[in-house]
Write an enzyme that holds these catalytic residues in place. Sequence first.
Site, short mmCIF file in Angstrom:
data_model
loop_
_atom_site.label_atom_id
_atom_site.label_comp_id
_atom_site.label_asym_id
_atom_site.label_seq_id
_atom_site.Cartn_x
_atom_site.Cartn_y
_atom_site.Cartn_z
CD GLU A 7 -54.51 64.52 8.93
OE1 GLU A 7 -55.22 64.75 7.79
OE2 GLU A 7 -53.36 64.06 8.63
CG HIS A 58 -51.05 65.34 6.41
ND1 HIS A 58 -51.22 64.17 6.86
CD2 HIS A 58 -49.99 65.11 5.55
CE1 HIS A 58 -50.08 63.38 6.63
NE2 HIS A 58 -49.41 64.06 5.59
CB CYS A 100 -50.64 61.53 3.74
SG CYS A 100 -49.04 61.99 3.22
N1 GLN Z 1 -43.93 59.12 2.78
C1 GLN Z 1 -44.97 58.74 3.61
C2 GLN Z 1 -44.94 57.21 3.40
O1 GLN Z 1 -44.47 56.52 2.31
C3 GLN Z 1 -46.39 59.10 3.76
C4 GLN Z 1 -46.13 60.55 4.60
C5 GLN Z 1 -47.29 60.97 5.13
O2 GLN Z 1 -48.19 60.37 5.57
N2 GLN Z 1 -47.10 62.24 5.72
O3 GLN Z 1 -45.61 56.18 4.06
#
Ligand code: GLN
Length: 196
Positions: free
Chosen positions: A176, A174, A78
């Site tokens: 995790e 995610h 992410c």
């Molecule tokens: N939208 C977040 C960002 O730009 C990332 C979201 C996440 O890691 N769950 O950093």
Amino acid sequence: MRVGVLALQGDVREHRASLERAGAEVVDVRTPRELDLVDGLILPGGESTAIAKLLDTSGLRLALASRLASGMAAFGTCAGLIALSSHIEDGRADQWSFAALDVTVKRNGYGRQIASFETPIDVRDVGHMVGVFIRAPRIIAAGPEVRILATINRDGSDDPVVVRQGNVVGCCFHPELTSDIQLHQYFLQIAAAAAQ
Ligand code: GLN
């Protein structure tokens, strides 16, 4: 072999727990000295703008760039994927990234928090799992060196959601946050091979 979780911001504890369940020796990495102790690093989800800023102030930006350049294994989830990408759409004006994965990511490309979703995913070389997407980045372009290990079909487009380039893996969701440790095991295999 020892692996680290970048522990500046985000879901550090959850990654640590998944790695430990996969049998790894894990350290939190907040300083260049701690980075020296590890053979691979997870960059967690969280807020990519905050992580980029803290990488700068901790002195880890240069240290980590040099480890990545010398082939250290890394796994970004992410926000961590955003930090490893080569191009960011809808980033903050001063938001930089390591360019360890030749992908263009669009921040929050699947919508806001309220548009979070879960979907089944088949990851090549890894297995079947459920992807939890929370304000996830959307991979909108991938260069020729990038291996696409999984895609999802969303709004009529097939999007890569797990990618690998050399010893660096990125995923939009995610792992995790579930009890499934297959991607963590996959990362540990890469780290063990890279550390030889
Ligand atoms: N939208 C977040 C960002 O730009 C990332 C979201 C996440 O890691 N769950 O950093």
